[in-house]
Scaffold this motif. Structure first.
Motif, PDB file in Angstrom:
ATOM      1  N   LYS A 246      31.619  -1.314 -34.776  1.00  0.00           N
ATOM      2  CA  LYS A 246      32.843  -1.130 -36.046  1.00  0.00           C
ATOM      3  C   LYS A 246      34.118  -1.896 -35.729  1.00  0.00           C
ATOM      4  CE  LYS A 246      30.089   2.160 -38.236  1.00  0.00           C
ATOM      5  NZ  LYS A 246      29.881   1.604 -39.639  1.00  0.00           N
ATOM      6  N   ILE A 247      34.894  -2.470 -36.665  1.00  0.00           N
ATOM      7  CA  ILE A 247      35.925  -3.153 -36.232  1.00  0.00           C
ATOM      8  C   ILE A 247      37.024  -2.090 -35.735  1.00  0.00           C
ATOM      9  CG2 ILE A 247      35.297  -6.123 -36.775  1.00  0.00           C
ATOM     10  CD1 ILE A 247      37.111  -4.936 -39.685  1.00  0.00           C
ATOM     11  N   CYS A 248      38.683  -2.692 -35.646  1.00  0.00           N
ATOM     12  CA  CYS A 248      39.387  -1.381 -35.366  1.00  0.00           C
ATOM     13  C   CYS A 248      39.633  -1.072 -37.019  1.00  0.00           C
ATOM     14  CB  CYS A 248      40.179  -2.194 -35.357  1.00  0.00           C
ATOM     15  SG  CYS A 248      41.373  -3.868 -36.375  1.00  0.00           S
ATOM     16  N   ARG A 249      39.284  -1.642 -38.126  1.00  0.00           N
ATOM     17  CA  ARG A 249      39.625  -1.010 -39.777  1.00  0.00           C
ATOM     18  C   ARG A 249      39.042   0.426 -39.976  1.00  0.00           C
ATOM     19  NH1 ARG A 249      37.183  -4.797 -43.824  1.00  0.00           N
ATOM     20  NH2 ARG A 249      34.966  -3.069 -42.781  1.00  0.00           N
ATOM     21  N   ASP A 250      37.941   0.713 -38.947  1.00  0.00           N
ATOM     22  CA  ASP A 250      36.811   1.483 -39.062  1.00  0.00           C
ATOM     23  C   ASP A 250      36.756   2.503 -38.141  1.00  0.00           C
ATOM     24  OD1 ASP A 250      35.729   1.100 -41.677  1.00  0.00           O
ATOM     25  OD2 ASP A 250      34.672  -1.112 -40.520  1.00  0.00           O
ATOM     26  N   VAL A 251      37.905   1.981 -37.592  1.00  0.00           N
ATOM     27  CA  VAL A 251      37.847   3.070 -35.687  1.00  0.00           C
ATOM     28  C   VAL A 251      38.657   3.843 -36.448  1.00  0.00           C
ATOM     29  CG1 VAL A 251      37.567   3.207 -33.771  1.00  0.00           C
ATOM     30  CG2 VAL A 251      36.488   1.729 -34.193  1.00  0.00           C
ATOM     31  N   PRO A 252      38.155   5.161 -36.407  1.00  0.00           N
ATOM     32  CA  PRO A 252      39.578   6.787 -36.398  1.00  0.00           C
ATOM     33  C   PRO A 252      39.848   6.618 -35.111  1.00  0.00           C
ATOM     34  CG  PRO A 252      37.273   7.418 -37.682  1.00  0.00           C
ATOM     35  CD  PRO A 252      36.982   5.760 -36.675  1.00  0.00           C
ATOM     36  N   SER A 253      41.085   7.654 -35.314  1.00  0.00           N
ATOM     37  CA  SER A 253      42.321   7.466 -33.838  1.00  0.00           C
ATOM     38  C   SER A 253      41.325   9.010 -33.225  1.00  0.00           C
ATOM     39  CB  SER A 253      43.282   7.894 -34.586  1.00  0.00           C
ATOM     40  OG  SER A 253      43.921   9.159 -33.486  1.00  0.00           O
ATOM     41  N   TRP A 254      40.925   8.456 -32.218  1.00  0.00           N
ATOM     42  CA  TRP A 254      39.854   9.697 -30.957  1.00  0.00           C
ATOM     43  C   TRP A 254      40.529  10.990 -31.123  1.00  0.00           C
ATOM     44  CZ3 TRP A 254      41.891  12.124 -26.849  1.00  0.00           C
ATOM     45  CH2 TRP A 254      42.230  11.401 -25.883  1.00  0.00           C
TER      46      TRP A 254
END
Length: 350
Positions: A246-254
């Motif tokens: 997943k590119i950054c756009r699709d990475v939620p905050s952990w």
């Protein structure tokens, strides 16, 4: 406050085992967190253990993942972490890169569908201790602006490098690519203090000294502006793009979106120094370089020139048996571990 390394490791490992983690994976996780803590990298140490447990309970962190090889060639592999613990995926990823480097001279391993992996320098050091030059990196959720842009567009994607020294303590650098950590901005906000105008942009893309803009339309500034931005794009490509993740756009905050799978991607690179210059020749040249750097004139007589990582290793030596933790780390641990058990591993200091 100080806590006994072995006892807090046992308590933390048991806490993860109760959530369903395999004993070996739980131990790897605590080893990474404790090493970061001992080096003084508190933002990536034991403080985060409670959040990882909460993610497991939310069903967004897999306690028993099946790590799979999804692609491999002679000197490169891509692993899928199955939404498992980032520390475990990162250790396995770097171990894979080391194995490839020992065979081919250099190796690269990408990992996708992972979670926050903590302090990247720990993994680079894992390889450096085996005679490697190494790099570790990860993409993150968007938290940083791009030059000329407004709002959080790309992550402050961290990367680290390490190489060995003859004395056993590595030279290493572990940084994120924003001008400062979000942690420092949040701390300034809590204390009612202003920040340098090079740290944060407001909701119109203008530099601001008000920390309250973070999370309310503002965004971190890249370190060195176009330089940090360009390096962040590089890390994004070497992690999410090459792994098919997943590119950054699709990475939620952990940590701020515990109810969502993080799906971060990592990259691990290792070069077997013995297969190039030879390790002894490498030591000779890096020691020559270090002597030259440390011979630099200093502004004051009591100033010492340090190599990258020397401060962290000095902390590590002091914390080899008892690990000093700040108040916010203690508070997070007390949320997870019973009062009576926690007190058993503490050394109270006045």
């Amino acid at each position: 406050m100080k806590v006994e390394w072995k006892k807090i490791k046992d308590l933390g490992t048991e806490a993860l085992r109760k959530e369903g983690m395999q004993p070996e994976d739980a131990e790897i996780t605590l080893d990474v967190l404790l090493e970061a803590e001992a080096m003084g990298i508190h933002s990536h140490g034991l403080k985060n253990l409670n959040n990882y447990v909460q993610k497991i309970r939310c069903g967004t962190l897999n306690p028993r993942p099946e790590l799979q090889v999804v692609y491999e060639s002679k000197a490169a592999k891509v692993l899928d972490a199955d939404d498992g613990m980032g520390m475990v995926a990162a250790v396995r990823g770097m171990e894979t890169a080391i194995e490839l480097a020992k065979k081919y001279g250099a190796g690269y391993c990408c990992v996708r569908n992972s979670c926050h992996f903590g302090a990247g320098g720990i993994y680079a050091n894992l390889a450096a201790r085996q005679g490697m030059f190494a790099m570790a990196m990860s993409n993150t959720d968007p938290n940083m602006a791009v030059p000329g842009g407004i709002g959080m567009t790309i992550g402050n994607n961290p990367f680290a490098y390490a190489y060995p020294r003859r004395n056993g303590e590595t030279v290493f650098l572990d940084i994120a690519l924003s001008a400062t950590a979000a942690l420092k901005i949040n701390k300034a906000k809590m204390e009612g203090k202003q920040i340098p105008d090079t740290w944060l942009l407001d909701d119109k893309g203008n530099p601001t000294t008000e920390p309250g803009w973070y999370g309310k339309g503002g965004a971190l500034q890249p370190v060195g502006l176009h330089k940090g931005y360009g390096l962040s794009v590089m890390v994004e490509v070497l992690t999410s793009v090459l792994s098919g993740g997943k590119i950054c756009r699709d990475v939620p905050s952990w940590c701020f979106e515990l109810d969502k799978k993080n799906r971060a991607s990592h990259g691990f690179f290792a070069i077997d120094i013995e297969k190039l210059s030879g390790l002894e020749a490498f030591y000779d040249k890096t020691e020559e370089l270090e002597r030259y750097i440390k011979a630099s004139r200093t502004r004051t007589a009591d100033t010492s020139i340090l190599m990258p990582g020397e401060m962290e290793w000095a902390n590590y030596r002091k914390n080899s048996v008892f690990v000093e933790i700040p108040e916010d780390v203690e508070m997070e641990l007390r949320k997870l571990i019973s009062e009576s058990e926690f007190e058993k591993c503490c050394v109270m200091e006045k």
